[in-house]
Design an enzyme around this catalytic site. Structure first.
Site, short mmCIF file in Angstrom:
data_model
loop_
_atom_site.label_atom_id
_atom_site.label_comp_id
_atom_site.label_asym_id
_atom_site.label_seq_id
_atom_site.Cartn_x
_atom_site.Cartn_y
_atom_site.Cartn_z
CG ASP A 161 3.31 1.48 9.45
OD1 ASP A 161 3.52 1.71 8.25
OD2 ASP A 161 3.08 2.37 10.29
CB CYS A 178 -4.76 10.77 11.20
SG CYS A 178 -3.18 10.09 11.65
NE ARG A 211 0.95 10.86 10.00
CZ ARG A 211 0.38 9.82 9.37
NH1 ARG A 211 -0.77 9.36 9.78
NH2 ARG A 211 0.95 9.29 8.30
NE ARG A 243 -7.07 4.69 5.35
CZ ARG A 243 -6.49 5.79 5.83
NH1 ARG A 243 -6.93 6.32 6.96
NH2 ARG A 243 -5.48 6.35 5.21
CB ILE A 248 7.54 6.56 14.37
CG1 ILE A 248 8.77 5.65 14.25
CG2 ILE A 248 7.23 7.25 13.04
CD1 ILE A 248 10.03 6.33 13.77
NE ARG A 291 1.38 12.15 6.97
CZ ARG A 291 1.76 13.42 7.11
NH1 ARG A 291 0.85 14.31 7.39
NH2 ARG A 291 3.00 13.78 6.95
CE LYS A 330 -1.72 1.60 4.07
NZ LYS A 330 -1.41 3.00 4.38
CG ASN A 331 2.29 2.72 3.52
OD1 ASN A 331 1.13 3.03 3.22
ND2 ASN A 331 2.69 2.51 4.75
C1 EPZ Z 1 4.56 6.87 6.14
O1 EPZ Z 1 3.85 7.97 6.70
C2 EPZ Z 1 3.56 5.73 6.08
N1 EPZ Z 1 2.44 6.10 5.22
C3 EPZ Z 1 3.05 5.41 7.48
O2 EPZ Z 1 2.18 4.28 7.38
C4 EPZ Z 1 4.25 5.03 8.36
O3 EPZ Z 1 3.80 4.78 9.67
C5 EPZ Z 1 5.26 6.18 8.35
O4 EPZ Z 1 5.65 6.47 6.98
C6 EPZ Z 1 6.51 5.84 9.14
O5 EPZ Z 1 7.13 4.70 8.60
C7 EPZ Z 1 2.60 6.06 3.87
O6 EPZ Z 1 3.66 5.71 3.38
C8 EPZ Z 1 1.40 6.42 3.04
P1 EPZ Z 1 6.83 10.17 8.21
P2 EPZ Z 1 4.54 9.44 6.70
O7 EPZ Z 1 6.81 11.40 7.38
O8 EPZ Z 1 5.27 9.64 5.44
C9 EPZ Z 1 6.83 13.40 11.68
C10 EPZ Z 1 0.23 3.02 7.69
O9 EPZ Z 1 -0.24 2.49 8.71
N2 EPZ Z 1 6.90 14.38 10.57
O10 EPZ Z 1 8.02 9.27 8.16
O11 EPZ Z 1 3.50 10.42 7.07
C11 EPZ Z 1 5.44 12.77 11.73
O12 EPZ Z 1 4.56 13.59 12.47
C12 EPZ Z 1 0.80 4.43 7.75
O13 EPZ Z 1 0.32 2.46 6.57
C13 EPZ Z 1 7.12 15.72 10.88
O14 EPZ Z 1 7.25 16.09 12.05
O15 EPZ Z 1 5.55 9.28 7.90
C14 EPZ Z 1 5.68 11.46 12.40
O16 EPZ Z 1 5.71 11.63 13.80
C15 EPZ Z 1 0.60 5.07 9.11
N3 EPZ Z 1 7.16 16.62 9.87
C16 EPZ Z 1 7.08 11.07 11.92
O17 EPZ Z 1 7.69 12.28 11.43
C17 EPZ Z 1 7.02 16.25 8.55
O18 EPZ Z 1 7.10 17.11 7.66
C18 EPZ Z 1 7.05 10.03 10.80
O19 EPZ Z 1 6.46 10.63 9.71
C19 EPZ Z 1 6.80 14.89 8.27
C20 EPZ Z 1 6.75 13.97 9.29
#
Ligand code: EPZ
Length: 429
Positions: free
Chosen positions: A315, A124, A129, A407, A337, A100, A28-29
């Protein structure tokens, strides 16, 4: 008339050991970042091994609203995407708020059209996020971005992004994907330091290279992208879903038995497999994938800290907690995370688990057996951890609000029942 969100439930009767094979779908991701890549070219992008999920339908809807066409074929396993001529550069709140990952159109839109208006997704269940790492990086590449009425209004100064050296404060997956896609058509070289290293990043880079992009270092924390004038079409096979894989590996670990995960790859989940090994679960590679075997003895407690890849995946934290609820001893899970990713804990406690949550740390003291109960899914991964817990609990577990599940897990009932679980989906009356 919008279809009401289905409030279906899933009923699990615990106690069956599991035997057989479970096919693992495309990630998915990975698919959610590969689909927006079609905006980078006016030639067709074909994605094979695509998962059949509601999030993919949402991304299809979003890309359609921008003027990109995504046709789903072969029952959804093949997506033919194309994007000709001028497009609409406004990603509406009504779609973005549902998922998102919609924010992954920001980089491609800026690269293709030089401007974009993308709604902020809003928080969320698992956290606020924010998108500061995405916007700081794009600003370094010459974009002017301001937040007005809940939308990011972005414009490339001079109509074109330019290469830049970008140091990420955190190895954000989405920000790495947005910047990488934007950089493929920027003028000059972009370097991302402290980039995310997830397999989905490597999969995106592989697809972009097939489209003519010049990218090196994906999978390491330093990615270098040489901008090119244009990208052409390509066909790309979506990488195996390591989170679905890890989820189903836990089914025989919790319920006992022997299950082969077709398409599973150990390199996608090394840290997770190390923890299974420490808990006393044997994982072996087969010619078709991975096999997990566990007799019904209790597993051993292990400590888990979630980290960016190659660390233990956030995840899979909820699913691992379901295993540790009945392990011998006390396990400490640290969620590093996301700020609020223990919502499955109160539901597992309703099933008799002994869990103590303080901030980002959950302490799980193993009990002999969980008891079936009515529980509530709160987010995608929490919902499947409740099903896993129900597999070995005594009596019936009824998981409500399983639209979260749809989802990220295709055919979840048939995949579990296919290896002998007593599970059914109850459509809301
Ligand atoms: C991706 O989300 C995945 N989603 C998430 O999977 C996964 O949990 C996450 O990566 C971590 O591996 C998709 O790929 C669609 P991040 P993403 O940017 O890109 C903070 C699932 O269950 N952050 O690595 O949003 C953020 O708040 C989903 O399939 C900032 O602070 O994750 C979080 O605490 C859930 N500022 C941490 O970093 C930013 O600009 C990780 O976020 C971006 C992120």
């Amino acid at each position: 008339m919008r279809k009401a969100v289905s409030m279906d439930s899933i009923l699990v009767r615990g106690g069956k050991t599991l035997h057989g094979q479970i096919p693992i779908a495309g990630a998915k991701n990975a698919c959610l970042t590969l689909m927006p890549a079609t905006l980078l070219s006016d030639e067709p992008l074909t994605l094979t091994n695509a998962p059949r999920l509601s999030d993919i339908k949402t991304m299809t809807q979003l890309l359609g609203s921008l003027g990109a066409e995504v046709t789903s074929m072969q029952g959804g396993q093949v997506l033919a995407a194309s994007c000709h001529g001028t497009i609409n550069t406004r990603a509406e709140y009504d779609i973005v708020r549902k998922m998102r990952a919609s924010n992954l159109v920001l980089g491609p839109l800026l690269a293709r059209e030089g401007h974009a208006e993308v709604s902020l997704p809003g928080g969320c269940a698992i956290g606020a996020r924010p998108m500061d790492i995405h916007t700081d990086g794009l600003t370094k590449m010459g974009a002017e971005i301001d937040l007005r009425d809940g939308y990011l209004h972005a414009k490339a100064i001079g109509g074109h992004l330019k290469g830049a050296v970008i140091d990420f404060p955190f190895a954000s997956v989405g920000a790495t994907e947005n910047i990488m896609m934007a950089a493929t058509l920027a003028k000059g070289t972009t370097v991302i330091n402290n980039a995310a290293r997830e397999p989905e990043i490597v999969d995106l880079a592989t697809c972009l290279r097939a489209m003519g992009a010049q990218i090196d270092g994906d999978g390491t924390s330093r990615i270098e992208i040489q901008g090119v004038d244009r990208l052409h079409g390509a066909t790309h096979r979506v990488v195996t879903d390591r989170i679905e894989l890890g989820t189903y590996m836990l089914a025989p670990a919790i319920a006992g038995g022997e299950v082969e995960l077709i398409g599973g790859r150990i390199d996608l989940l090394a840290a997770f497999c190390e923890k299974l090994d420490a808990a006393g679960i044997s994982v072996t590679e087969t010619e078709n994938g991975l096999k997990v075997k566990h007799d019904t003895g209790r597993t051993k407690a292990v400590n888990v800290t979630t980290e960016p890849f190659p660390g233990f995946p956030t995840d899979l934290q909820a699913q691992m907690m379901a295993l540790l609820c009945t392990a011998t001893g006390t396990s400490v899970l640290e969620e590093k995370i996301f700020e609020n990713r223990f919502m499955h804990a109160p539901e597992l406690i309703r099933m008799g688990a002994n869990i103590d949550v303080h901030g980002g740390t959950a302490t799980v003291t193993g009990v002999d057996k969980l008891k079936g109960a009515q529980v509530m899914a709160t987010d995608l991964r929490a919902s499947v951890s409740l099903i896993l817990a129900g597999l070995a609990a005594s009596g019936e577990t009824r998981v409500a609000r399983v639209y979260h599940l749809d989802r990220g897990y295709e055919q979840v009932v048939s995949k579990f029942s296919g290896v002998g679980a007593d599970i059914e989906r109850i459509t809301d009356s």
